[in-house]
Write a protein that holds these residues in place. Structure first.
Motif, PDB file in Angstrom:
ATOM      1  N   ALA A  44      -3.424   5.692   4.161  1.00  0.00           N
ATOM      2  CA  ALA A  44      -3.045   3.779   3.548  1.00  0.00           C
ATOM      3  C   ALA A  44      -2.715   3.022   4.525  1.00  0.00           C
ATOM      4  CB  ALA A  44      -1.673   4.359   2.099  1.00  0.00           C
ATOM      5  N   ALA A  45      -2.867   1.788   5.197  1.00  0.00           N
ATOM      6  CA  ALA A  45      -2.130   0.926   5.722  1.00  0.00           C
ATOM      7  C   ALA A  45      -2.643   0.980   7.619  1.00  0.00           C
ATOM      8  CB  ALA A  45      -0.613   0.879   5.578  1.00  0.00           C
ATOM      9  N   PRO A  46      -3.728   2.422   8.398  1.00  0.00           N
ATOM     10  CA  PRO A  46      -3.777   2.800   9.581  1.00  0.00           C
ATOM     11  C   PRO A  46      -3.780   1.215  10.362  1.00  0.00           C
ATOM     12  CG  PRO A  46      -5.318   2.631   8.535  1.00  0.00           C
ATOM     13  CD  PRO A  46      -4.546   2.718   7.434  1.00  0.00           C
ATOM     14  N   ILE A  47      -3.146   1.665  12.221  1.00  0.00           N
ATOM     15  CA  ILE A  47      -4.130   1.240  12.969  1.00  0.00           C
ATOM     16  C   ILE A  47      -5.458   0.807  13.398  1.00  0.00           C
ATOM     17  CG2 ILE A  47      -3.588   0.434  14.843  1.00  0.00           C
ATOM     18  CD1 ILE A  47      -0.956   2.262  15.127  1.00  0.00           C
TER      19      ILE A  47
ATOM     20  N   VAL B 206      -8.972   4.143  14.349  1.00  0.00           N
ATOM     21  CA  VAL B 206      -8.314   4.442  12.562  1.00  0.00           C
ATOM     22  C   VAL B 206      -7.451   5.320  13.013  1.00  0.00           C
ATOM     23  CG1 VAL B 206      -8.367   5.098  10.625  1.00  0.00           C
ATOM     24  CG2 VAL B 206     -10.407   3.478  11.632  1.00  0.00           C
ATOM     25  N   ALA B 207      -6.258   4.894  13.419  1.00  0.00           N
ATOM     26  CA  ALA B 207      -4.951   5.926  13.692  1.00  0.00           C
ATOM     27  C   ALA B 207      -3.812   5.900  12.656  1.00  0.00           C
ATOM     28  CB  ALA B 207      -4.797   5.715  14.949  1.00  0.00           C
ATOM     29  N   GLY B 208      -3.003   6.512  12.879  1.00  0.00           N
ATOM     30  CA  GLY B 208      -2.209   6.849  11.927  1.00  0.00           C
ATOM     31  C   GLY B 208      -2.208   6.258  10.361  1.00  0.00           C
ATOM     32  N   GLY B 209      -1.418   5.637  10.236  1.00  0.00           N
ATOM     33  CA  GLY B 209      -1.636   5.617   8.515  1.00  0.00           C
ATOM     34  C   GLY B 209      -0.452   6.402   7.288  1.00  0.00           C
TER      35      GLY B 209
ATOM     36  N   ALA C  33       2.360   4.108   9.571  1.00  0.00           N
ATOM     37  CA  ALA C  33       1.880   3.087   8.979  1.00  0.00           C
ATOM     38  C   ALA C  33       2.705   2.074   8.326  1.00  0.00           C
ATOM     39  CB  ALA C  33       1.544   4.250   7.920  1.00  0.00           C
ATOM     40  N   TYR C  34       1.465   0.931   8.402  1.00  0.00           N
ATOM     41  CA  TYR C  34       2.322  -0.514   7.816  1.00  0.00           C
ATOM     42  C   TYR C  34       2.519  -1.279   9.148  1.00  0.00           C
ATOM     43  CZ  TYR C  34       2.263   2.656   3.501  1.00  0.00           C
ATOM     44  OH  TYR C  34       1.793   3.417   2.098  1.00  0.00           O
TER      45      TYR C  34
END
Length: 139
Positions: free
Chosen positions: A20-23, A33-36, A77-78
């Motif tokens: 959810a809500a990655p960079i 696509v990173a983090g989340g 995230a977010y």
């Protein structure tokens, strides 16, 4: 003149849950696509605990495979992420303990990710949105 778009499904991210809500954005032709965050063990309504990630993935070609083994400076995230000519600008976000003031440029160099710190936000910020208009970022 009408522009015609071509859409195709990309290979799935190599994670059974997704994030959810990655960079997310494009740098030097690669989708990053990173983090989340996610609930890897149990769903929240079953008592599961949210996990925050610092892992990153790069997809250099639509018909290629995701490259893993990449990391962010910290779990995130977010936040707001914007694709710019220089890379992806990551603004704010959150980890398991707090909202973040961090702003940085995330760039793909063909072999890995680089990060460059940018001036921090005046206050921590998460769950927001942003836009790039010309050379100005609006949050």
């Amino acid at each position: 003149m009408k522009t015609q778009l071509h859409w195709q499904q990309l290979p799935p991210i190599p994670d059974r849950e997704g994030f959810a809500a990655p960079i997310a954005g494009v740098s030097n032709g690669a989708l990053i696509v990173a983090g989340g965050a996610n609930f890897p063990d149990k769903k929240p309504w079953e008592g599961g605990r949210k996990r925050w990630y610092d892992t990153a993935f790069a997809l250099e070609r639509p018909d290629g495979a995701w490259r893993g083994g990449l990391k962010l400076p910290r779990p995130n995230a977010y936040g707001v992420s914007l694709t710019t000519p220089d890379g992806i600008v990551s603004i704010g976000g959150a980890d398991a303990e707090r909202h973040l003031r961090d702003v940085f440029l995330l760039a793909w160099n063909g072999a890995g990710l680089t990060t460059k710190p940018l001036p921090s936000l005046p206050k921590p910020l998460a769950y927001s949105c942003g836009a790039l208009l010309g050379q100005t970022i609006y949050v």
